[in-house]
Design a protein around this motif. Sequence first.
Motif, PDB file in Angstrom:
ATOM      1  N   GLU A  13       3.365 -28.479  70.925  1.00 24.58           N
ATOM      2  CA  GLU A  13       2.309 -29.001  71.686  1.00 24.58           C
ATOM      3  C   GLU A  13       1.187 -27.689  71.928  1.00 24.58           C
ATOM      4  O   GLU A  13       0.211 -28.242  72.257  1.00 24.58           O
ATOM      5  CB  GLU A  13       3.026 -29.178  72.948  1.00 24.58           C
TER       6      GLU A  13
ATOM      7  N   GLN B 262      -0.269 -34.250  65.278  1.00 26.85           N
ATOM      8  CA  GLN B 262      -1.432 -33.571  66.117  1.00 26.85           C
ATOM      9  C   GLN B 262      -2.582 -33.269  65.457  1.00 26.85           C
ATOM     10  O   GLN B 262      -3.773 -33.362  66.163  1.00 26.85           O
ATOM     11  CB  GLN B 262      -0.819 -32.615  67.011  1.00 26.85           C
TER      12      GLN B 262
ATOM     13  N   LYS C  42      -2.895 -26.633  68.026  1.00 29.23           N
ATOM     14  CA  LYS C  42      -4.109 -27.305  67.887  1.00 29.23           C
ATOM     15  C   LYS C  42      -4.824 -27.130  66.780  1.00 29.23           C
ATOM     16  O   LYS C  42      -4.945 -25.932  66.204  1.00 29.23           O
ATOM     17  CB  LYS C  42      -5.054 -27.485  69.316  1.00 29.23           C
TER      18      LYS C  42
END
Length: 310
Positions: free
Chosen positions: A64, A94, A67
């Motif tokens: 998570e 992602q 990025k």
Amino acid sequence: MNILVQGAGALGAYFGGRLLESGQNVSFFVREKRAAQLIKEGLKINSPEGNFESKDVTVYTSPEQVKNIDLVILAVKGYHLDQVIPQVQAIVQQTGACVLPLLNGMEHLERLQEAVGKEKVIGGFASIIATLNAQGHVEHTSGGSAIKFGVLHNEQTEICEQLEEIHHHVKANLLREENILKHMWKKYIFITALSGITSAMQLPAGFIASTEATFTVAKKVIYEMSMLAKQEGISLAEQEVEMMANNLKGFKKDATSSMHQDMRKGLPLEVEHLHGGALRLAVKNHVTVPVIETLYGILKPYENGNPNLR
């Protein structure tokens, strides 16, 4: 290019460090213990190619957190593949990143392609002799290092071109190969022989050529693996096979394989990923590989580390 190196053992820390040294935007995805060590000690490389140290290392421990990544360099041991595939899936979903696995063997390609899509998995492997010391610093003991990579799907062309452009700025070879599957097989053939014989002998690679009987065993592994490659559609010329066999004689006396290094440290071995994978290919293609099967049987008790220490 934004690069995430997943795994910061000797392999990941070395090539990630070299990319960081060249000015690339590099971060590391590691387990909690390794993350704490990198934050405390920094990333340090001791190498005949030049030393490097950085105290400012970006580390992530959960998908998570990741990025804006273009490329994931997967630099983990084969026995960690089951554990990392869900993490790779999450990161690719992602970020849309491509994945360049540097694992030994061949089975991982299909596993990763099933997990994230064929268009996302680039072919590749690494060549280096290195280990981590007690502080988690890289001790690079050979005179060279290389990542070879290549397109396995048309959608990977652009990212491979970008990686190729970086080559001249990095103190390691980043080499693009047209027939990357053949090059991967040649590495698999050679490392299965080298790691198998050094670990079974429990001696460095320089001892392979010390007796004809020992060299013969290692050479037979080369031939058995070359037969499997042919069964899988990878044709090698006789002189290519002979050259791989003769290269087993060229090591300095104290040089050795990463598997033998792991064995000496009492760490888990990639025997299932390398020799076990060869046995599964043999079954698939209805052939026998008796020397590989023998080495597998000898090394299997050490798969999870030295059984005397458990």
